[in-house]
Design a protein around this motif. Structure first.
Motif, PDB file in Angstrom:
ATOM      1  N   GLN A   9       0.815  -1.212   0.000  1.00 21.07           N
ATOM      2  CA  GLN A   9       0.000   0.000   0.000  1.00 21.07           C
ATOM      3  C   GLN A   9       0.854   1.270   0.000  1.00 21.07           C
ATOM      4  N   GLY A  10       0.477   2.201  -0.864  1.00 25.05           N
ATOM      5  CA  GLY A  10       1.202   3.461  -0.965  1.00 25.05           C
ATOM      6  C   GLY A  10       1.155   4.291   0.297  1.00 25.05           C
ATOM      7  N   ARG A  11       0.126   4.084   1.128  1.00 22.70           N
ATOM      8  CA  ARG A  11      -0.001   4.927   2.321  1.00 22.70           C
ATOM      9  C   ARG A  11       1.059   4.610   3.389  1.00 22.70           C
ATOM     10  N   PHE A  12       1.775   3.502   3.190  1.00 19.70           N
ATOM     11  CA  PHE A  12       2.865   3.165   4.128  1.00 19.70           C
ATOM     12  C   PHE A  12       4.243   3.275   3.472  1.00 19.70           C
ATOM     13  N   LYS A  13       4.268   3.851   2.287  1.00 22.64           N
ATOM     14  CA  LYS A  13       5.508   3.890   1.521  1.00 22.64           C
ATOM     15  C   LYS A  13       6.656   4.504   2.334  1.00 22.64           C
ATOM     16  N   HIS A  14       6.319   5.522   3.128  1.00 16.19           N
ATOM     17  CA  HIS A  14       7.367   6.216   3.884  1.00 16.19           C
ATOM     18  C   HIS A  14       8.021   5.327   4.926  1.00 16.19           C
ATOM     19  N   ILE A  15       7.363   4.251   5.340  1.00 13.68           N
ATOM     20  CA  ILE A  15       8.052   3.385   6.315  1.00 13.68           C
ATOM     21  C   ILE A  15       8.603   2.127   5.657  1.00 13.68           C
ATOM     22  N   THR A  16       7.909   1.645   4.596  1.00 11.61           N
ATOM     23  CA  THR A  16       8.409   0.400   4.000  1.00 11.61           C
ATOM     24  C   THR A  16       9.624   0.652   3.118  1.00 11.61           C
ATOM     25  N   LYS A  17       9.717   1.875   2.600  1.00  7.25           N
ATOM     26  CA  LYS A  17      10.847   2.146   1.701  1.00  7.25           C
ATOM     27  C   LYS A  17      12.012   2.844   2.406  1.00  7.25           C
ATOM     28  N   SER A  18      11.825   3.135   3.691  1.00 11.46           N
ATOM     29  CA  SER A  18      12.918   3.823   4.380  1.00 11.46           C
ATOM     30  C   SER A  18      13.912   2.795   4.906  1.00 11.46           C
ATOM     31  N   LYS A  71       5.222  20.996  -5.790  1.00 13.11           N
ATOM     32  CA  LYS A  71       4.197  19.940  -5.751  1.00 13.11           C
ATOM     33  C   LYS A  71       4.822  18.579  -5.424  1.00 13.11           C
ATOM     34  N   PHE A  72       5.969  18.303  -5.992  1.00 11.76           N
ATOM     35  CA  PHE A  72       6.580  16.987  -5.803  1.00 11.76           C
ATOM     36  C   PHE A  72       7.792  17.057  -4.877  1.00 11.76           C
ATOM     37  N   ALA A  73       7.713  17.916  -3.877  1.00 17.52           N
ATOM     38  CA  ALA A  73       8.854  18.087  -2.968  1.00 17.52           C
ATOM     39  C   ALA A  73       9.272  16.751  -2.366  1.00 17.52           C
ATOM     40  N   SER A  74       8.286  15.862  -2.117  1.00 21.18           N
ATOM     41  CA  SER A  74       8.608  14.599  -1.448  1.00 21.18           C
ATOM     42  C   SER A  74       9.070  13.535  -2.450  1.00 21.18           C
ATOM     43  N   LYS A  75       8.841  13.766  -3.727  1.00 26.39           N
ATOM     44  CA  LYS A  75       9.319  12.784  -4.714  1.00 26.39           C
ATOM     45  C   LYS A  75       9.937  13.505  -5.932  1.00 26.39           C
ATOM     46  N   PRO A  76      11.110  14.108  -5.690  1.00 20.18           N
ATOM     47  CA  PRO A  76      11.745  14.926  -6.736  1.00 20.18           C
ATOM     48  C   PRO A  76      12.056  14.129  -7.995  1.00 20.18           C
ATOM     49  N   GLU A  77      12.087  12.807  -7.892  1.00 16.38           N
ATOM     50  CA  GLU A  77      12.456  11.986  -9.058  1.00 16.38           C
ATOM     51  C   GLU A  77      11.456  12.104 -10.213  1.00 16.38           C
ATOM     52  N   VAL A  78      10.220  12.569  -9.910  1.00 15.43           N
ATOM     53  CA  VAL A  78       9.228  12.626 -10.997  1.00 15.43           C
ATOM     54  C   VAL A  78       9.232  13.974 -11.717  1.00 15.43           C
ATOM     55  N   ILE A  79       9.979  14.956 -11.186  1.00 14.02           N
ATOM     56  CA  ILE A  79       9.919  16.308 -11.755  1.00 14.02           C
ATOM     57  C   ILE A  79      10.428  16.315 -13.188  1.00 14.02           C
ATOM     58  N   GLU A  80      11.564  15.687 -13.364  1.00 10.98           N
ATOM     59  CA  GLU A  80      12.193  15.694 -14.676  1.00 10.98           C
ATOM     60  C   GLU A  80      11.255  15.109 -15.733  1.00 10.98           C
ATOM     61  N   GLY A  81      10.662  13.976 -15.417  1.00 14.01           N
ATOM     62  CA  GLY A  81       9.757  13.315 -16.352  1.00 14.01           C
ATOM     63  C   GLY A  81       8.583  14.203 -16.717  1.00 14.01           C
ATOM     64  N   ASN A  82       8.048  14.894 -15.717  1.00 11.54           N
ATOM     65  CA  ASN A  82       6.907  15.762 -15.979  1.00 11.54           C
ATOM     66  C   ASN A  82       7.293  16.931 -16.887  1.00 11.54           C
ATOM     67  N   VAL A  83       8.456  17.488 -16.637  1.00 12.55           N
ATOM     68  CA  VAL A  83       8.913  18.593 -17.487  1.00 12.55           C
ATOM     69  C   VAL A  83       9.134  18.085 -18.920  1.00 12.55           C
ATOM     70  N   ALA A  84       9.716  16.902 -19.014  1.00 17.30           N
ATOM     71  CA  ALA A  84       9.938  16.314 -20.338  1.00 17.30           C
ATOM     72  C   ALA A  84       8.607  16.088 -21.052  1.00 17.30           C
ATOM     73  N   ALA A  85       7.607  15.669 -20.287  1.00 18.53           N
ATOM     74  CA  ALA A  85       6.279  15.435 -20.870  1.00 18.53           C
ATOM     75  C   ALA A  85       5.721  16.731 -21.437  1.00 18.53           C
ATOM     76  N   LEU A  86       5.905  17.820 -20.703  1.00 23.81           N
ATOM     77  CA  LEU A  86       5.422  19.119 -21.175  1.00 23.81           C
ATOM     78  C   LEU A  86       6.096  19.505 -22.483  1.00 23.81           C
ATOM     79  N   LYS A  87       7.413  19.345 -22.485  1.00 21.58           N
ATOM     80  CA  LYS A  87       8.179  19.759 -23.671  1.00 21.58           C
ATOM     81  C   LYS A  87       7.761  18.969 -24.900  1.00 21.58           C
ATOM     82  N   ARG A  88       7.618  17.661 -24.701  1.00 26.70           N
ATOM     83  CA  ARG A  88       7.228  16.828 -25.837  1.00 26.70           C
ATOM     84  C   ARG A  88       5.837  17.192 -26.328  1.00 26.70           C
TER      85      ARG A  88
END
Lengths: 98, 317, 189, 393
Positions: free
Chosen positions: B279-288, C163-180
């Motif tokens: 479940q994604g809602r626990f991602k912060h603990i399962t992936k840490s 918006k994606f502060a907690s998952k910065p890995e998706v930023i690049e892909g999203n920007v690339a999507a916009l450009k394409r």
């Protein structure tokens, strides 16, 4: 009962919003929510019926011990049925590409 | 009174909840409702009460209702009281000979964990304590999904919800979940059970049947996964249920006239991590890297499981 | 300028309308972005709206005569009258891999401009998952000439960082999507 | 044959409910209405009614159970006061919008806080826009008579709305006074058997109640409620006429007392009306042209009739036993003012907030209000339109 819709005037809508023909949501189509569509492969099916109780949309009719074709008017394509099928008799395909 | 479960026959019963409702694709709640309503004898009429929540607003949007039986939605916190009022009306009218008595009416209330564990808890407790001849069914999806995934007292610890968001200072919900099934058992009801969707739904079916056909107030707690709130691919519903049971996060048990009985004991208890990582809602603990939170959660699951085993006479105190 | 989005619950049409408002706001415009709220669930057809103007926007009603319509989910063309009220000199942008004439058949006699974006392919190849709202947003910005493309990319990059502060890995892909998407919008007259 | 008795207002209400013999009563005790479910439980225990009594765990559940019960097809009643009514607030709206003719005996009491158990109207006035018909009662007799009529008014096919019958906490609810009761059979003939048209327990036609109503339908449903309230006006008059035949007692939207030739009038409801009548007698004997307009039916509000009755009066004191904190008068003042507005020449209206939390209202305090009106006339202008009666300043 007169069919009520968003054009009905205040005299036509039912008092309190009570509905007298229960189960009439069957007339409402949620099939067009579907992005992926389950395809029933009857030849592969072993009629174990495990797909029937897991459907949130009551869209797998069962008669005489046999499951019938999907009710595509209501199936939303969630794929739970395909996932539980032990013999791959349900295949998910993108809607419109079957 | 456990009858033989004829799965094929049950599946041929006419649906009492039609398609055409607006629940999410893959939602567990209508699956729970269908399973409970299948336990009704075909000749019996039902009056169904329902708390405000996803189930209610999505199955009964004017002018359409997916319910074939008589149905009443009143408010969020009062499915218990409302259904008890309908049941009192039935008792009164029947006693006075004002109803044609050729059919039995059964009274079933549905509520999510918000409407049952939390805001509707008082109304539920009152209706159960008064002993109305009704069955209250909680479809527990572990958060206030209707309003956008806020925590409830049924939400598991560490879950990332919109009111217990994961941040730099907080790691999701701080508290463990309320054990409502045990609390309802302590109301000394004639029948209380906890279940979810497993295999061909035999356990759920038999429990629903017992609950509905036991005279007096009965309670059923059914775990019903929410793909949106739990963040898992909708098609994995049955897998999530299995993980919940196999990890002993959601044990299946019943209390009949005070007798606790465990209905399923995993051959080998699966680690709670298996349930969490699905479940994604626990991602912060399962992936840490830190596993201490998972260990903490495992300890609590173990503690509750041991307590349950003792209560069910599966283990010496 | 008035824009109407057609999507499905959970696909991000509402988010796209809010992102568009953010982006246009950064250029000094007055903006509105709002969904039509109802109890619909994931998968149900939903509508969202934008108004963009140089003047303060005072109207708070839904939009019935949009200049632009964006269809985030192609299957909606079967069930929703997406061109209802669309101005003749406006345009519709549809997420599809299909040819323009195939789409036009479904538009109930609509004579105005039609654009398509294959948001599925772009999204899968850049973000790795199906998030059609990002390419569709770029498609609309291009078609409606909402702001210069470079400004748009820069501003969206900033927004994604927040918006994606907690998952910065998706930023690049999203920007690339916009450009394409900016490059791959197809016009069909 | 009427029965002469001496009863408190609560006893009168309980006996009315007993004679109505409802199918279900769901209630939770709260001062000063507690005695009503207590008396009623005794009737249930002794088998003098056929009612199923549901001793719920809160007023919210009381009204929730009433909604479930009435929806199921049972004639259903309850009683409450003050915070109990406030706790029912959400359910009041659901009962009326679901078009369920539940009967509620309200014994008016101040709302907390601070907590106070005595009479004022902040409870029922707070519920004035909840879609319930509201009848107010000067004494035990009216509380009894109103409850009996309420059943017929609410259940009438043109109405289908819940009705609350109010009386003042302690002042009438706990005071023993003379009363004339009707024979049980007469009441039962009058109210008749309840047969809902559509109800949950109808095995042949199941129904679904309480939908999610989108913007496409909600206003139409609200207008239906509005029309039902409008229809209630004729029904209230019709039922009053029928009630007169069995009781000899007359009821209308308003009761007037020496109003016809009055220059100074007081608009008031519930028990203070009686005290005002005594004050008016006293002042009339002194040659002062004072009179009374008592409101019996506050919902629906019969603005036309009220206008007709007040249009020729010079000075009117409108009495509110509840605050709105608008700083511009109470609810009765607002509605009276609004009703009179279309007149080219209107009476001068003065707002009095009075009797909050049980502050006593005497003949003297009523007199002081009339004297104020005369002062205003003498001064030729209204210096302070929004007044508190009997406040220590």
């Amino acid at each position: 009962m007169v069919k009520i819709n968003e054009k009905s005037n205040w005299k036509e809508v039912t008092p309190g919003g009570t509905i007298y023909n229960t189960g009439n949501a069957a007339e409402f189509n949620t099939g067009d929510w579907r992005v992926n569509k389950p395809i029933f492969k009857e030849d592969k099916c072993i009629q174990c019926l495990l797909c029937a109780p897991v459907c949130p949309d009551s869209s797998i009719p069962v008669k005489d011990g046999q499951r019938l074709e999907f009710d595509y008017d209501h199936c939303k394509g969630c794929a739970i049925c395909a996932e539980v099928c032990p013999v791959d008799a349900i295949e998910m395909v993108p809607e419109g590409q079957e | 009174m456990t009858e033989k479960y004829n799965f094929k026959q049950e599946m041929e019963k006419e649906e009492r909840l039609t398609g055409g409702h607006r629940m999410c694709a893959g939602c567990g709640a209508p699956v729970a409702v269908r399973a409970v309503l299948r336990a009704l004898e075909e000749d019996d009429e039902a009056v169904i009460g329902c708390a405000t929540g996803c189930l209610e607003v999505s199955t009964f949007m004017y002018p359409y209702t997916a319910w074939k039986d008589s149905f009443i939605h009143n408010a969020f916190e009062n499915a218990g009281a409302t259904t008890s009022g309908a049941e009192a009306a039935y008792q009164s009218l029947k006693k006075q000979g004002k109803l044609a008595n050729d059919k039995d009416h059964k009274f079933i209330a549905f509520g999510g964990d918000g409407g049952t564990y939390d805001i509707g808890f008082q109304s539920l407790s009152g209706a159960m304590e008064r002993g109305h001849d009704m069955t209250y069914v909680c479809y527990d999806n572990g958060a206030y999904m209707n309003t956008g995934i806020q925590r409830s007292s049924a939400t598991p610890r560490f879950a990332d919800t919109t009111t217990t968001p994961v941040g730099t200072e907080k790691k999701g919900k701080s508290q463990y979940r309320k054990d409502l099934t045990a609390i309802m058992a302590d109301h000394n009801l004639p029948y209380v059970a906890q279940t979810t969707f497993i295999g061909n739904f035999k356990d759920l079916h038999q429990k629903a049947k017992k609950a509905i056909y036991t005279e007096g107030a009965t309670f059923l707690n059914v775990m019903a996964p929410c793909p949106r709130g739990w963040r898992y691919p909708p098609e994995k519903m049955m897998e999530l249920c299995k993980l919940a049971v196999e990890t002993c996060y959601w044990p299946m048990f019943e209390i009949e006239n005070g007798e606790w009985k465990l209905n399923y004991k995993p051959k080998e208890k699966m680690p709670i991590e298996k349930f969490l990582e699905a479940q994604g809602r626990f991602k912060h603990i399962t992936k840490s890297e830190k596993k201490d939170m998972i260990e903490e959660m495992q300890a609590e699951v173990d503690h509750r499981w041991e307590k349950l085993l003792i209560r069910c006479g599966e283990k010496e105190k | 300028m008035q824009i109407r989005w057609h999507g499905r619950g959970g696909q991000g049409a509402k988010t796209a309308s809010l992102l568009l408002a953010d982006a246009a706001f950064s250029t000094g415009k007055y903006v509105q972005g709002f969904p039509e709220y109802g109890p619909e669930r994931m998968g149900a057809p939903i509508t969202a709206y934008n108004r963009i103007s140089d003047e303060k926007i005072r109207v708070h009603s839904n939009i019935y005569n949009p200049n632009y319509v964006v269809v985030v989910d192609e299957t909606l063309l079967e069930s929703v009258d997406v061109t209802a009220g669309l101005k003749e000199d406006g345009a519709i942008v549809v997420n599809t891999a299909k040819a323009g004439e195939k789409i036009r058949e479904k538009l109930k006699g609509y004579q105005g401009e039609l654009y398509t974006v294959d948001a599925r392919e772009i999204s899968m190849e850049t973000i790795g998952r199906y998030f059609p709202n990002t390419p569709m947003l770029a498609g609309l910005v291009k078609v409606a000439e909402i702001m210069p493309e470079n400004d748009f990319i820069e501003e969206m990059g900033n927004l994604f960082k927040k918006k994606f502060a907690s998952k910065p890995e998706v930023i690049e892909g999203n920007v690339a999507a916009l450009k394409r998407a900016l490059k791959e919008v197809k016009t069909h007259g | 044959m009427s029965i002469r008795e001496k009863l408190s207002g609560n006893e009168a209400a309980a006996i009315a409910l007993k004679q109505i013999n409802p199918d279900v009563m769901a209630a939770f005790p709260i001062t000063p209405s507690t005695e009503i479910p207590q008396y009623f439980s005794k009737y249930v225990a002794n088998g003098s009614v056929d009612t199923e009594f549901v001793p719920v765990e809160s007023e919210h559940s009381a009204m929730s159970a009433c909604v479930g019960s009435q929806a199921a097809g049972a004639r259903t009643v309850t009683a409450t006061s003050s915070c109990g009514l406030a706790l029912m607030f959400e359910e009041l709206y659901i009962a009326s919008s679901s078009r369920l003719p539940i009967i509620l005996s309200v014994v008016n009491r101040a709302l907390s806080g601070p907590i106070n158990i005595n009479a004022d109207h902040s409870d029922s006035m707070g519920a004035r826009d909840s879609g319930w018909i509201q009848l107010y009662s000067e004494d035990n007799q009216e509380a009894y008579d109103n409850l009996i009529q309420a059943v017929r008014i609410g259940e009438h096919e043109d109405v289908q709305l819940p009705v609350m019958v109010c009386q003042d906490g302690f002042i009438t609810s706990h005071a023993i006074e003379n009363i004339e009761l009707l024979e049980k059979e007469v009441v039962q003939d009058f109210v008749g058997d309840y047969q809902a048209k559509e109800y949950l327990l109808n095995k042949d036609n199941p129904i679904a109640m309480g939908p999610y109503d989108t913007a496409d339908y909600y206003m139409e449903h609200k207008y239906q409620q509005n029309r039902a309230m409008e229809n209630a006006k004729a029904v209230i008059e019709k039922i009053a006429a029928e009630f007169k035949e069995i009781s000899g007692r007359e009821y209308d939207f308003f009761e007037t007392y020496k109003l016809e030739d009055a220059d100074y009038a007081m608009v008031v409801l519930n028990s203070t009306a009686g005290t005002a009548k005594a004050a008016i007698d006293k002042m009339r004997a002194e040659g002062k042209k004072v009179g009374l307009l008592k409101i019996r039916v506050f919902r629906p509000f019969n603005a036309e009739k009220l206008t007709e009755l007040l249009k020729d009066i010079k000075y009117v004191a409108v009495m509110d036993r509840s605050e709105t904190f608008s700083t511009a008068g109470g609810p009765v003042f607002h509605e009276t003012s609004a009703a009179l507005y279309p007149l080219a020449e209107r009476p001068e209206l003065i707002s009095y907030i009075y009797g909050l939390g049980g502050r006593d209202v005497t003949i003297e305090s009523v007199e002081s209000v009339f004297n104020d009106l005369m002062e205003i006339e003498k001064a030729g202008e209204v210096k302070n339109r929004y007044r508190y009666l009997g406040l220590r300043e």
